[in-house]
Enzyme design. Structure first.
Site, mmCIF file in Angstrom:
data_model
loop_
_atom_site.group_PDB
_atom_site.id
_atom_site.type_symbol
_atom_site.label_atom_id
_atom_site.label_comp_id
_atom_site.label_asym_id
_atom_site.label_seq_id
_atom_site.Cartn_x
_atom_site.Cartn_y
_atom_site.Cartn_z
ATOM 1 C CD GLU A 261 8.526 2.812 4.918
ATOM 2 O OE1 GLU A 261 7.806 1.941 4.406
ATOM 3 O OE2 GLU A 261 9.411 2.557 5.765
ATOM 4 C CG HIS A 263 1.799 3.878 6.455
ATOM 5 N ND1 HIS A 263 1.604 3.377 5.196
ATOM 6 C CD2 HIS A 263 3.011 3.409 6.850
ATOM 7 C CE1 HIS A 263 2.641 2.633 4.840
ATOM 8 N NE2 HIS A 263 3.518 2.644 5.832
#
Length: 289
Positions: A261, A263
């Site tokens: 994930e 970001h």
């Protein structure tokens, strides 16, 4: 070479990252209500914001080594100095994106109010409504034209706000492209179209450039100009980091591990690139040699 640094307790969720000229790294821990400061070669220093549900999201570095942080969970913006002292300002608007303007003020996106906010050094807050339908302003950056530019995720557009507060909206060709990340490099504005698998580049006054990624389902999230005319972009759905040169050609894709994930991304000293992984780590990519 990729190295990983665990930050915070399991599940804390590193989200945004910023690096100053001295190599000090800051990252938000969105699920823990904390911000971490990591000196070069030192362990992370955790700064608690006093509310585990504060949801610290994005960061803006100040010239003195302090950072400004948006708190989307309780509608505040914090100023954290290098020595750990902190000031907090109620803005009441669901702040998310944040950047320092050429005027020295703090500019931020107010998702809940569909507005652009401005926080002055004396703590006063002013909001300017984005014209048109609800656009969901996301990230914001200084542009090369002396204005602030921001993404409008829900309507597929870029916005421009001048220092006097006037806002103009610039629709993108694909209304469903969902722009999120945006960053300027002094000459151009780069932005990520998360809904279209595309990266855009705009020199104000020139024709828009848009570059399709090889994986149109990669969900590009944040961008970080590389200082040489190109740009790095995090690929959230693909768990990867990609680099585009000034022509928009993808020159590299780095696998960050399934479920990582990615970001936020930021350029560090010596050409290193740092990426915040919500799965729990900061990754540093250092150039070969």
């Amino acid at each position: 070479m990729l190295t990983r640094t665990a930050v915070g307790a399991p599940g804390a969720g590193p989200y945004a990252v910023a690096v100053d000229a001295a190599g000090v790294t800051w990252t938000t821990l969105v699920h823990a209500g904390q911000v971490a400061r990591i000196p070069p070669g030192g362990p992370p220093e955790l700064h608690d914001l006093g509310n585990p549900d504060a949801r610290p999201s994005l960061l803006a570095l100040a010239p003195d080594g302090a950072v400004w942080v948006t708190r989307g969970g309780d509608d505040r913006i914090d100023h954290i100095r290098a020595d750990g002292t902190r000031s907090s300002f109620a803005v009441g608007t669901g702040p998310y994106g944040i950047a320092l303007g050429p005027d020295g003020d703090v500019w931020f996106t107010a998702i809940a109010a569909d507005a652009i906010g401005r926080l002055t050094p004396d703590g006063s807050v002013a909001l300017t409504q984005v014209p048109g339908d609800t656009g969901m302003p996301a990230m914001i950056t200084p542009g090369p034209d002396g204005a602030m530019w921001f993404t409008l995720n829900r309507v597929g557009a870029l916005g421009r706000v001048g220092t006097a507060g006037e806002i103009t909206v610039h629709p993108l060709p694909d209304a469903g492209c969902g722009p999120v990340g945006i960053a300027g490099d002094g000459a151009a504005i780069w932005f990520a179209e998360i809904g279209a698998g595309r990266v855009g580049r705009l020199v104000p006054g020139d024709a828009l450039q848009e570059f399709d990624l090889p994986d149109r389902e990669a969900r590009p999230h944040a961008v970080a100009p590389d200082g040489a005319g190109g740009c790095w972009v995090t690929l959230w759905a693909a768990s990867a980091l990609a680099h585009l040169d000034e022509r928009g050609t993808v020159t590299a894709v780095h696998d960050l591990g399934a479920g990582s994930e990615p970001h936020g991304a930021a350029l560090g000293p010596g050409g290193a690139v740092l990426v915040a992984l919500e799965s729990g780590h900061l990754v540093t990519l250092r150039p070969a040699g």
